[in-house]
Design a protein around this motif. Structure first.
Motif, PDB file in Angstrom:
ATOM      1  N   GLU A  84       0.832  -1.207   0.000  1.00  0.00           N
ATOM      2  CA  GLU A  84       0.000   0.000   0.000  1.00  0.00           C
ATOM      3  C   GLU A  84       0.862   1.251   0.000  1.00  0.00           C
ATOM      4  O   GLU A  84       0.571   2.234  -0.696  1.00  0.00           O
ATOM      5  CB  GLU A  84      -0.919  -0.009   1.220  1.00  0.00           C
ATOM      6  N   ARG A 129       2.079   1.988  -3.403  1.00  0.00           N
ATOM      7  CA  ARG A 129       1.051   2.620  -4.233  1.00  0.00           C
ATOM      8  C   ARG A 129       0.913   4.103  -3.883  1.00  0.00           C
ATOM      9  O   ARG A 129       0.841   4.966  -4.774  1.00  0.00           O
ATOM     10  CB  ARG A 129      -0.288   1.906  -4.021  1.00  0.00           C
ATOM     11  N   GLN A 166       1.606   7.787  -6.064  1.00  0.00           N
ATOM     12  CA  GLN A 166       0.654   8.888  -6.190  1.00  0.00           C
ATOM     13  C   GLN A 166       1.273  10.217  -5.758  1.00  0.00           C
ATOM     14  O   GLN A 166       1.053  11.251  -6.388  1.00  0.00           O
ATOM     15  CB  GLN A 166      -0.585   8.618  -5.337  1.00  0.00           C
ATOM     16  N   ILE A 174       2.224  -6.202  -3.175  1.00  0.00           N
ATOM     17  CA  ILE A 174       2.642  -6.069  -4.563  1.00  0.00           C
ATOM     18  C   ILE A 174       3.251  -7.393  -5.000  1.00  0.00           C
ATOM     19  O   ILE A 174       3.581  -8.249  -4.174  1.00  0.00           O
ATOM     20  CB  ILE A 174       3.655  -4.920  -4.761  1.00  0.00           C
TER      21      ILE A 174
END
Length: 366
Positions: free
Chosen positions: A32, A35, A39, A198
């Motif tokens: 997480e 990710r 961003q 992942i």
């Protein structure tokens, strides 16, 4: 004019380990964080904070599952988890390296540790999160799929990249999104089984930073004399590939004997809805849902479960959902991949009989 948060960069994950083995939720959080870092951009790195004694060697797994750096705090005084010891060394490390975001698993240790660290740092903490975002546009997209979230005041073009931490509130009847605009780091605990790892990056390497600390025995107010494992472990829903869950439709507690037999046959574990737990039919450790455990097994059998929104939120990401219910209009059928309208006390024995036949065929072919 410089932003007061300019010194705070990167994302940290407390990679909880027990007896030299990383907890599954730690690997999920690294994924997480990977990710979220993409961003945020701005060369944001993912840091794994590894605390314990003799934990060298776990860095490799951290790198393979999303970490760019491993911050290592290694000391014999940290062999066993103590609130005082872990809080001190982690607080000192945060003050030195200043991560912008810091994530913990919502485990027994994480729920004890995170608020202590947040209190020492005078920052906020959002507990038991089920969704995280830093992009307003990404968050709005998520909210469109959840009718209990209101995005009317949000602009998808807003460049704000503060962490948006979503968690159940009011007994799971609505979802609250919480921000931490005035302090850093932004901290949250995240439920196990909610985030995705992942794909393993075989052979990936990163930077190992050995964090200096000044922990002494006097800093630890409790001596751990002995660690005694329970005679029986509570059910592990988060790691199960197959879950057989029962709800109010079982009629009474005896129905879980059939579900246990079914679960044993297919190599799964038994779960339940909140209604079954509230009725006293089964222990809370089996509860799936927003106020229980969030799961995503390969196969989820929902037996006699109507499909309240709180329950659906805890299991709707399962790979395959098989619903068995007398009421063909139950909401559970809206998320099920396969639905069987019928009496579970007749359907489940039939499934077990067919399972036996398949196993016999496999034996004959072998």
């Amino acid at each position: 004019m410089a932003n007061k948060f300019d010194d705070y960069k990167h994302i940290w994950v407390f990679v909880e380990q027990r007896q030299g083995k990383l907890m599954n939720v730690a690997l999920e959080l690294l994924g997480e964080a990977h990710r979220l870092a993409a961003q945020i951009g701005d060369d944001t790195k993912v840091g794994a904070l590894l605390v314990g004694d003799g934990v060298q060697g776990l860095e490799k797994e951290c790198f393979e599952y999303g970490a760019d750096r491993v911050y290592l705090i290694n000391d014999p005084l940290l062999k066993n988890y103590t609130t005082d010891g872990y809080t001190k060394v982690i607080t000192d490390a945060v003050n030195e390296y200043k991560p912008e975001i810091f994530l913990y698993g919502a485990t027994h240790i994480g729920r004890d540790l995170a608020p202590r660290v947040a209190g020492r740092l005078n920052t906020g903490l959002t507990a038991d999160c089920t969704h995280l975002d830093v992009s307003v546009a990404h968050y709005i997209k998520f909210a469109e799929e959840n009718t209990t979230l209101n995005t009317a005041t949000l602009d998808p073009n807003d460049p704000d990249k503060g962490l948006k931490m979503t968690r159940p509130a009011f007994g799971g009847n609505l979802m609250a999104t919480i921000i931490c605009p005035n302090t850093r780091p932004q901290m949250s605990t995240v439920r196990p089984g909610v985030m995705s790892k992942i794909e393993k990056r075989e052979g990936f390497e990163g930077e190992v930073i050995e964090v200096k600390h000044n922990l002494t025995k006097d800093d630890i107010k409790v001596d751990v004399v002995e660690v005694v494992k329970a005679a029986h472990e509570l059910v592990s829903l988060t790691d199960a590939d197959i879950i057989v869950s029962g709800g109010r439709g079982l009629g009474d507690a005896s129905g879980f004997k059939l579900l246990q037999e079914f679960a044993d046959k297919v190599g799964g574990v038994v779960g339940s809805s909140r209604a079954a737990v509230d009725a006293g039919w089964i222990d809370h450790s089996h509860q799936v849902g927003q106020t229980g455990t969030t799961v995503k097994p390969k196969i989820y059998f929902a037996c006699g479960i109507s499909g309240a929104i709180q329950h659906l939120a805890g299991m709707q990401n399962s790979d395959i959902i098989i619903a068995i219910n007398k009421d063909g209009d139950s909401p559970i059928f809206e998320v099920a991949d396969y639905g069987i309208v019928g009496d579970l006390y007749k359907v489940i024995p039939e499934i077990m009989n067919e399972w036996d036949k398949l196993e016999e065929m496999d034996v004959e072919e072998a």
